[in-house]
Design an enzyme around this catalytic site. Sequence first.
Site, PDB file in Angstrom:
ATOM      1  N   GLU A 225      75.614  69.634  67.389  1.00  0.00           N
ATOM      2  CA  GLU A 225      75.558  70.952  65.773  1.00  0.00           C
ATOM      3  C   GLU A 225      74.335  70.929  65.620  1.00  0.00           C
ATOM      4  O   GLU A 225      73.631  72.240  65.028  1.00  0.00           O
ATOM      5  CB  GLU A 225      76.574  69.850  64.795  1.00  0.00           C
TER       6      GLU A 225
ATOM      7  N   ASP B  23      72.485  62.841  58.415  1.00  0.00           N
ATOM      8  CA  ASP B  23      72.765  63.380  59.087  1.00  0.00           C
ATOM      9  C   ASP B  23      72.927  64.115  60.696  1.00  0.00           C
ATOM     10  O   ASP B  23      72.940  65.414  60.797  1.00  0.00           O
ATOM     11  CB  ASP B  23      73.767  64.746  58.690  1.00  0.00           C
TER      12      ASP B  23
ATOM     13  N   ASN C 233      87.539  65.749  59.758  1.00  0.00           N
ATOM     14  CA  ASN C 233      88.227  65.867  58.437  1.00  0.00           C
ATOM     15  C   ASN C 233      89.871  66.647  58.676  1.00  0.00           C
ATOM     16  O   ASN C 233      90.226  67.037  59.874  1.00  0.00           O
ATOM     17  CB  ASN C 233      87.681  68.006  58.517  1.00  0.00           C
TER      18      ASN C 233
ATOM     19  N   GLU D 261      85.827  72.165  64.832  1.00  0.00           N
ATOM     20  CA  GLU D 261      84.718  71.457  64.636  1.00  0.00           C
ATOM     21  C   GLU D 261      82.940  71.623  64.911  1.00  0.00           C
ATOM     22  O   GLU D 261      83.599  70.422  65.894  1.00  0.00           O
ATOM     23  CB  GLU D 261      84.752  70.925  63.389  1.00  0.00           C
TER      24      GLU D 261
ATOM     25  N   GLU E 291      82.726  64.753  51.954  1.00  0.00           N
ATOM     26  CA  GLU E 291      83.368  66.365  51.950  1.00  0.00           C
ATOM     27  C   GLU E 291      84.078  66.652  51.231  1.00  0.00           C
ATOM     28  O   GLU E 291      84.673  67.427  52.435  1.00  0.00           O
ATOM     29  CB  GLU E 291      82.162  66.879  52.846  1.00  0.00           C
TER      30      GLU E 291
ATOM     31  N   LYS F  40      87.642  59.663  57.307  1.00  0.00           N
ATOM     32  CA  LYS F  40      87.099  59.711  56.308  1.00  0.00           C
ATOM     33  C   LYS F  40      87.205  60.104  55.134  1.00  0.00           C
ATOM     34  O   LYS F  40      87.738  60.833  55.097  1.00  0.00           O
ATOM     35  CB  LYS F  40      86.478  61.531  57.190  1.00  0.00           C
TER      36      LYS F  40
ATOM     37  N   GLU G 105      62.391  69.123  68.907  1.00  0.00           N
ATOM     38  CA  GLU G 105      61.603  68.388  68.060  1.00  0.00           C
ATOM     39  C   GLU G 105      60.936  69.778  67.758  1.00  0.00           C
ATOM     40  O   GLU G 105      60.549  69.865  66.388  1.00  0.00           O
ATOM     41  CB  GLU G 105      61.651  67.029  68.169  1.00  0.00           C
TER      42      GLU G 105
HETATM   43  C1  GCV Z   1      83.531  66.833  60.148  1.00  0.00           C
HETATM   44  C2  GCV Z   1      78.620  67.641  59.410  1.00  0.00           C
HETATM   45  C3  GCV Z   1      79.367  68.142  59.952  1.00  0.00           C
HETATM   46  C4  GCV Z   1      80.392  68.289  59.535  1.00  0.00           C
HETATM   47  C5  GCV Z   1      81.437  67.162  59.803  1.00  0.00           C
HETATM   48  C6  GCV Z   1      80.223  66.111  59.184  1.00  0.00           C
HETATM   49  C7  GCV Z   1      81.411  64.554  59.469  1.00  0.00           C
HETATM   50  O1  GCV Z   1      78.325  67.138  57.881  1.00  0.00           O
HETATM   51  O2  GCV Z   1      78.517  69.699  59.455  1.00  0.00           O
HETATM   52  O3  GCV Z   1      80.900  69.098  60.325  1.00  0.00           O
HETATM   53  O4  GCV Z   1      82.802  67.373  58.618  1.00  0.00           O
HETATM   54  O5  GCV Z   1      79.036  66.236  59.607  1.00  0.00           O
HETATM   55  O6  GCV Z   1      80.648  64.124  60.147  1.00  0.00           O
HETATM   56  O7  GCV Z   1      82.154  64.629  58.575  1.00  0.00           O
END
Ligand code: GCV
Length: 712
Positions: free
Chosen positions: A413, A385, A223, A180, A306, A302, A540
């Site tokens: 990301e 985030d 996740n 991910e 989410e 976690k 940035e």
């Molecule tokens: C692992 C962001 C990312 C998710 C990630 C989440 C987290 O939302 O887009 O992919 O999930 O952070 O840190 O848990």
Amino acid sequence: MSPGNGPEPVVDPAPHPAWLPDGALAAVGRRRVALRLPDLSGPARAIPSAGPDDSVVVGTLRAEAERATTVHGGVVVDPDDSPDLLLHLSPDLSGPAEGMSGARPGSPDGGFRFVRDGGRVAVVAATPTALLHGWFHVVRLGEAAFTGPDADERHAPAFALRVLDHWDNVDVHPVMGQVERGYAGGSIFYADGRVRDDLSRVTTYARLLAATGVDRVCINNVNVHAREARLLTDDLPEVARIAAALRPYGVRTHLAVSFAAPMTLGGLPTSDPLDDDVRAWWRAAADRVWATIPDFGGFVVKADSEGQPGPFAYGRDHADGANLLAEAVAPHGGLVHWRAFVYDHRQDWRDRSTDRARAAHDHFAPLDGRFADNVVVQVKHGPIDFQTREPVSPVLAAMPRTRVAIELQVTQEYTGQQRHACYLAPWWSENLAFRPWGGTGGDGDRVDGGDDARAVRDVVAAGGIAAVSNVGDDRFWTGHPLAQANLYAFGRLAWDPTLDPAALLDEWIGLTFAGSDGAVDPRLREVLHAVLGDSWRTYESYTAPLGVGFMVRPGHHYGPDVDGYEYTPWGTYHFADRDGIGVDRTRATGTGFTGQYPAPWRDVYEDLTTCPDELLLFFHHVPYTHELRSGTTVVQHIYDTHFAGVERVREMVAAWESLAELAPGAVPDDVDARVRERLAEQLRSAVEWRDQINTYFFRKSGIPDARGRTIY
Ligand code: GCV
């Protein structure tokens, strides 16, 4: 390096050596190296136990010394045979290093002692892993380790816990893939729905980490899907194989676990943290883990975030949840990293009172003092985030009676996904140096505060630091070869957060591009600084102006989409209309988020006239004509930075291309080809960002660019 469009380079199938090519060990490898070790076997062992890894790490030290000296013409000698470099495992770091004179006493608080006396060096440490860190210290110093005045230094990590989190899935996830937010191919741990048979690359990875300072790795995604949950139970022997592959370099294994595991794996009717059967299930699970992997590190969780299960389902809070696991792992000396990334991801975009930035503090600050000692509350560096620019999370300053860790994102990301060169150490360093109670602010302004002069890096000393890794099974580890610099710098900042990002970049260049004699072409050094040094600010400038985030394509988060998240439930809005832009997070008229900061920042951010420009739109909704502290208007700033950002990328491309003439052969062909390909994409993407952002705000505001440049 082949200039222009030459033939495709021949690709070496072996993983790229990153910052440990043989050349990086030239200085140590040319010398007479010795190990002085006490007897590590039997009950009368002469050093304090660092865990079951002692003998294997000692083996690693021997192998490192043998390999380096074999390659470079040095020799491993007896410790009494006047070595140039003595690696000395000793329970007592305070006395003079044996065979050395004039050593001053140091305090035995972990880490290692580095003594140079007349050009000869001794590294003394109480555990094999600390000695290994000392070995890599000497490697990093190169020739400088043996030259210069006599010295007697103590080196110990600033943070006790230095973790890399892997968001790797065992099964390929239908949306998120194998890793991910991974931009470097598949997982180094898993393939074909199982742990890889050949884990040699994992050991190579551990070696790279040991050379920086990271000593813990969480091997699966936070996740936790159904397949991955079973790592905790059915797959323990496989996890043990991964732990065995990390162990030779002193790296401990952690697992991300699902809070619902007692139900999904254990068949219980509940996962209520106060239920006795649930507690017993976790205790038994932990017992099995440590019986299989005696030096296992702990669990990462976690929860209620989410869609992940958590204690809220039972009317319990995060302290109840974390303490349940803490109780189970405590008998084994284990840790629970409990993430504070908790917010409502089913928000109504019409509702301007709910503020995602507030969520972590709202949930966690009231729980301060309730977490068990072996719980680490892991807090993302910013309140939203991992955006390109955010203020420092107020949670970091709100839990004085809790072990709090800061979480960074090495995987890019939101910062170009390893297609853009974006050296993040300056950004991390700013976050670590931020003084929540006053001192130097994010943009270099001095803001005087009260008596508490601590920086974030001091606040998290006990909880440490964690980051999401950017590594995959890509030959270059990180997709973009230059993204290796981020992983390197993270590890070094984890060891010493006061290190200068530019110096770290230099260190990385010196190791990674070392020729067989250990030297680096100075022109290559210069070009790499030109490409990477300021690349985060460049990124940035062509993406996210003045603290606005999330103007990215939903889902995969690559490329511009100004309104991509504007009418979604994710709580990440910019509220641009025809008159202005930004989120009012003031206490006076907005969401009240500024009130989560201690003084002076709660007032600095609240006031339009003192809020740093770079965070203005994070904290305030202002007209496009609002004059920034820099003297320009908001909309003109947007235009200017986006035009300038693209020009900076052009300069980065030109700098790299100049290498073909300036320093032919200084970069291997395959590295050169990959970097060129990525820089071309960075330029294409930067132009796309510039044109979409500028056009969007021109159309919204109707205000033309004062310099008449092309906007569509
Ligand atoms: C692992 C962001 C990312 C998710 C990630 C989440 C987290 O939302 O887009 O992919 O999930 O952070 O840190 O848990």
